[in-house]
Each structure stands twice: as C-alpha cells, then as structure tokens.
Scaffold this active site. Structure first.
Site, short mmCIF file in Angstrom:
data_model
loop_
_atom_site.label_atom_id
_atom_site.label_comp_id
_atom_site.label_asym_id
_atom_site.label_seq_id
_atom_site.Cartn_x
_atom_site.Cartn_y
_atom_site.Cartn_z
N SER A 1 1.03 -1.20 0.29
CA SER A 1 -0.10 0.01 0.01
C SER A 1 0.83 1.34 0.02
CB SER A 1 -0.84 -0.03 1.12
OG SER A 1 -1.84 -1.10 1.35
N GLU A 2 0.26 2.24 -0.79
CA GLU A 2 0.94 3.59 -0.78
C GLU A 2 -0.22 4.57 -0.41
OE1 GLU A 2 3.16 3.97 -4.59
OE2 GLU A 2 4.23 2.28 -4.26
N GLU B 1 -6.30 -5.89 4.03
CA GLU B 1 -6.59 -7.24 3.05
C GLU B 1 -7.46 -6.88 2.18
OE1 GLU B 1 -4.94 -10.26 3.32
OE2 GLU B 1 -3.13 -9.66 4.59
N THR C 1 -10.90 -4.01 1.33
CA THR C 1 -11.96 -3.46 2.00
C THR C 1 -13.16 -4.39 1.76
OG1 THR C 1 -12.56 -2.15 0.38
CG2 THR C 1 -11.39 -1.19 2.04
C1 LIG Z 1 -3.74 -1.24 10.57
C2 LIG Z 1 -3.49 -1.34 9.05
C3 LIG Z 1 -2.38 -2.45 8.51
C4 LIG Z 1 -2.11 -2.67 7.28
N1 LIG Z 1 -1.16 -3.53 7.01
C5 LIG Z 1 -0.77 -3.46 5.61
C6 LIG Z 1 0.41 -4.33 5.44
O1 LIG Z 1 1.05 -5.03 5.96
N2 LIG Z 1 0.81 -4.13 3.92
C7 LIG Z 1 0.14 -3.27 2.92
O2 LIG Z 1 0.73 -3.16 1.86
N3 LIG Z 1 -0.94 -2.77 3.50
C8 LIG Z 1 -1.27 -2.64 4.76
N4 LIG Z 1 -2.78 -1.77 4.97
C9 LIG Z 1 -3.32 -1.25 4.11
C10 LIG Z 1 -4.87 -1.86 3.69
O3 LIG Z 1 -4.69 -3.10 2.89
C11 LIG Z 1 -5.42 -0.66 2.78
O4 LIG Z 1 -5.92 0.36 4.01
C12 LIG Z 1 -6.86 -1.05 2.26
O5 LIG Z 1 -6.37 -1.98 1.03
C13 LIG Z 1 -7.55 0.10 1.79
O6 LIG Z 1 -6.72 0.95 1.25
P1 LIG Z 1 -7.00 2.93 1.57
O7 LIG Z 1 -6.65 2.73 3.04
O8 LIG Z 1 -6.14 3.39 0.65
O9 LIG Z 1 -8.47 2.91 1.20
P2 LIG Z 1 -9.11 3.37 -0.24
O10 LIG Z 1 -8.64 2.60 -1.44
O11 LIG Z 1 -8.72 4.89 -0.38
O12 LIG Z 1 -10.75 3.13 0.05
C14 LIG Z 1 -11.32 4.24 0.77
C15 LIG Z 1 -12.86 3.83 0.69
O13 LIG Z 1 -13.18 3.69 -0.62
C16 LIG Z 1 -13.91 2.50 -0.93
N5 LIG Z 1 -13.40 2.15 -2.42
C17 LIG Z 1 -12.53 2.30 -3.08
N6 LIG Z 1 -12.41 1.84 -4.28
C18 LIG Z 1 -13.69 1.37 -4.57
C19 LIG Z 1 -14.41 0.95 -5.59
N7 LIG Z 1 -13.81 0.54 -6.57
N8 LIG Z 1 -15.63 0.44 -5.39
C20 LIG Z 1 -16.37 0.64 -4.21
N9 LIG Z 1 -15.72 1.41 -3.10
C21 LIG Z 1 -14.29 1.49 -2.93
C22 LIG Z 1 -13.01 1.53 0.03
O14 LIG Z 1 -13.74 0.38 0.09
C23 LIG Z 1 -13.19 2.31 1.27
O15 LIG Z 1 -14.39 2.28 2.00
C24 LIG Z 1 -2.88 -1.94 6.35
C25 LIG Z 1 -3.92 -0.83 6.87
C26 LIG Z 1 -4.40 -0.80 8.12
C27 LIG Z 1 -4.94 0.35 8.47
#
Ligand SMILES: Cc1cc2nc3c(=O)[nH]c(=O)nc-3n(C[C@H](O)[C@H](O)[C@H](O)COP(=O)(O)OP(=O)(O)OC[C@H]3O[C@@H](n4cnc5c(N)ncnc54)[C@H](O)[C@@H]3O)c2cc1C
Length: 408
Positions: A131-132, A388, A390
C-alpha cells in the site's frame, strides 16, 4: 444423500487448537489491555510464542499442510480469540513470508524466511509493503519504482509505502514496486530488502483506533539498492512475464499481479482472525447476560437480549463455515470460481464488527469502558472491513466472479 459430510478436523488438529487456546488464555489475554494501551509491539509475548514454536514458519507451514485443510483458520481463530493486537504482532510476519513463498525461488525461500522470524533469543519480524498513500484499494496506482542497474546487477527502489504492518521495525521488508509503469499491475514485481539496507527508513508510525499492539508505519525507500538476487522469482522469470504482458496487455487489459496473489491466498486466514475476535466478544456477552440482573432477573431472560445472542452465535458459525470452506479449497487447489476466499473474508469481517457492537450493547455502560474487554474487541474488529481488501473491494471481486462482467 451421503452421510459422510463432516467438519471434524481430526484429533491432531483439535489437540493443536487446545494447545493454542491455552497460550491465548494464559499468555495473551492477561497481556492484552496493557499492550493495547502502550501501543507497542509486545516483544516479550512474541518471544514466549517463539519459545513454544508458535512464532515460526514451521508452525504455519505445518498448519497449512494439515490434511484437514483447516489448520490455519483454527490457529488464527484461537490466537485472535486471545487478543487481536497481540495476535497480529505474532502473525504479521507471515504476510511477508507468504509473499516470498508464493513468488520466490527455493533459494530465496531458504535464505529469507528464516531471517524474517529470527530465533527466540534474537527475535525478528518482517513486513509486506504494498500500500501507498495514493494506492490502497487501487494497487495499480502504486508509484514506487524499481530500476535495474545492469552494470552492478542491482535494483534501485524509490518510493513511499504506507500502512505497513511491522514497517520500519522489520528485519526483512518485502516491497512491491513497478518495473514498467505502462503495464499497470502486470508491471509489478516484489523485492526483498535485506536487514540494514541503507536508504530504507521508517516514516510516521500511526496511532490507531484498534489492534494497537501491532505496529503500523510508513516505509520510505530512498535510493535503496538491493542485489539482483533480491527480485522474487528472478530476472529471467520477470523478463518472460513482462514480454507476455507487453504482447497481451492490449488484449486482456492487464490481469494478475504479485500483490493481489499474496492477498488472495491469505483471505480465509484473515477471516478466521475476525471470527476469533467475534467469538471472544460473544462469550463475554453471553456470560454477562446470564449474570447481570435488572428488574429482578438476568437480562438474558428478555427475548430482546437472548435473540441478539442467538443472532451473534448464528453469524459466527456461518462465517466459520465460509472460512473453512475457502481454506479447504485453497489447500486442495480448488479454483475460487465464485471468489469464495473473498466471500469468507467479507462475511467474517462484517460479522466481527456486528458481534462486537452487539456485545457492547449487552454489557451496557460496562461495555463502553476499558474495564471490560469488549470495548477493545470492538475497536479491533473495525480493521477487518478495511485491510487485506475492504468489504467493498471483496464485493467487487465476488460480483465480477459470479457475473463474469467487468463490474466497477
Ligand atoms: C492497521 C493496518 C494495517 C495494514 N497493513 C498493511 C500491510 O502490512 N501491508 C500493506 O501493503 N498494506 C497494509 N494495510 C493497507 C490496507 O490494505 C489498505 O488500507 C486497504 O487496502 C484500503 O486502502 P486505503 O486505506 O487506501 O482505502 P481506499 O482505497 O482509499 O478506500 C477508501 C474507501 O473507498 C472504498 N472504495 C475504493 N475503491 C472502491 C471501488 N472501486 N468500489 C467501491 N468502493 C471503493 C473503499 O472500500 C473504502 O471504503 C494496512 C492498513 C491498516 C489500516
């Protein structure tokens, strides 16, 4: 109709479950509130787990290959029944290990996975960094670049990763980067960044709502140079894959990537973690409802409260069935034609949020305080509809699988 349907994982697996339950009850539970408040990695607890063999690749490999097909979900459920924050600190390393197991050569697996865990006297953790800031659900948008320096047979990594579990405190980081931005996700590759590599540093450490004993941070990659041997799978395989992608990218629009393969393999296990939290909260609520008296009788005597508990238990069991099915399918190489892995993670994650919220309600004012564990469990459960993939992304994956349509 056949009478052979069975969900009995067998005596060996039940013995493992009971052994883990003991560790969860005797070591994790008593430490849970303290490490949640400290918001720090619980090294002494991980060390205890390492001494017992619970924090080791061997243990997870044994569980994965258990003939029942449900060794991993059983282990995850017990550990996360103990505590989710500490649980994630114990199992967070496996996400990076799975990335190496899924994409690495035998030599890379043999070199890097032992260094991810260390030894009970010299503990290490590992981080998987995909993630970024601008690439969460949209993995294809990641900007971290890997450029090959042929003269030195080195890869140079630049970019900023975020939300990495164990990011910055890990010995080994596995980093997903783009080697060819024009190919989107098909131009991604995974790299091992060995311990102590210059240019890798921890950015912000996040203060979180839940799973606070698990360390989550940004990882900054500034001109990080790693040997060519750190490209998972090797250069030859990458070049072949890129050539195929360049030929096929116009036809297929770009499918498949290293990060998504890693996430897909781990979804039933993540669902099982959520079930562990839900079961823990349900048990507290059931006990409380039987002993708390109002209007001269236990509150469970009210159908309204009893029905809440009935729904909680029903959802937990339904979620476990989905998780066990998906886990069994993964172990037995069955194709997930209806995205059964995503289904299991979606339903289990939502169940954990539902059950822990109901548990707080059943405990009334006590449920809202840190004197009782359901408040922490409710905070911990919230991540299960976010990381993993949403819940919305799981629904997208399922909808595409069942329809064959490019649902957006
Ligand atoms: C405590 C924690 C631990 C983590 N550990 C790791 C790790 O070890 N390694 C790693 O790589 N990542 C990790 N993550 C990252 C995690 O996988 C991401 O936070 C997650 O994939 C969601 O990305 P985002 O936070 O950018 O949300 P966004 O992608 O910005 O989403 C925001 C909202 O928009 C919705 N949304 C986005 N696109 C769509 C769509 N096409 N259709 C409908 N709804 C949509 C989402 O469901 C969400 O509700 C971690 C995150 C947390 C909070």
């Amino acid at each position: 109709m056949s009478s052979t349907f069975s969900l009995d994982p067998g005596a060996d697996q039940l013995a493992v479950r009971d052994w883990l339950h003991g560790f969860a009850a005797d070591v994790m539970r008593p430490a849970a509130a303290e490490w949640d408040e400290r918001e720090e990695t619980p090294w002494p607890v991980i060390q205890e787990a390492a001494k017992l063999g619970i924090y080791s690749l061997d243990f997870y490999a044994q569980q994965y290959f258990d003939p029942s097909g449900v060794g991993i979900p059983i282990a995850m459920e017990e550990l996360f029944w103990g505590d989710a924050g500490i649980g994630l600190s114990i199992v967070g390393t496996t996400l990076a290990a799975v990335a190496v197991l899924a994409n690495g050569t035998d030599e890379q697996i043999g070199t890097w996975t032992p260094q991810m865990f260390g030894t009970p006297d010299d503990l290490k953790v590992a981080a998987f960094c995909s993630s970024e800031p601008d690439a969460g659900s949209d993995v294809g948008a990641l900007r971290t670049r890997a450029v090959y320096d042929e003269a030195r047979d080195e890869w140079v990594l630049n970019g900023t990763k975020t939300w990495a579990t164990n990011g910055g405190i890990a010995a080994v980081h596995v980093v997903v980067a783009s080697v060819d931005p024009e190919l989107g996700t098909r131009g991604h590759a995974s790299f091992v960044v060995p311990p102590g590599t210059p240019g890798l540093s921890q950015g912000q450490k996040f203060k979180k709502h839940g799973i606070r004993a698990s360390h989550t941070a940004e990882v900054v990659l500034d001109g990080v140079r790693v040997p060519g041997s750190c490209l998972l799978g090797g250069k030859e395989k990458l070049d072949e894959r890129l050539a195929r992608a360049r030929e096929g990218v116009k036809r297929s629009g770009g499918k498949g990537n290293a990060a998504m393969a890693t996430f897909e393999a781990s979804r039933p296990a993540v669902g099982a973690q959520a079930i562990g939290i839900a079961r823990a909260a349900y048990e507290v609520a059931l006990d409380y409802a039987k002993t708390r008296e109002q209007f001269g009788r236990p509150i469970i005597d009210n159908q309204g409260v009893a029905f809440q508990l009935a729904d909680m238990k029903t959802r937990i069991d339904a979620a476990r069935l989905l998780v066990w099915r998906a886990s069994w399918m993964a172990v037995n190489n069955q194709p997930f034609t209806a995205a059964e892995g995503s289904m299991s993670k979606l339903y289990a994650g939502e169940t954990a949020k539902f059950v822990t919220a109901q548990a707080m309600q059943i405990l009334g004012g006590n449920g809202f305080t840190r004197e009782y564990p359901v408040e922490r469990m409710h905070r911990d459960s919230a991540i299960y509809s976010i990381f993993e993939g949403t819940s919305e992304i799981q629904r997208l994956v399922i909808a595409r699988a069942i329809s064959g349509m490019p649902i957006r």
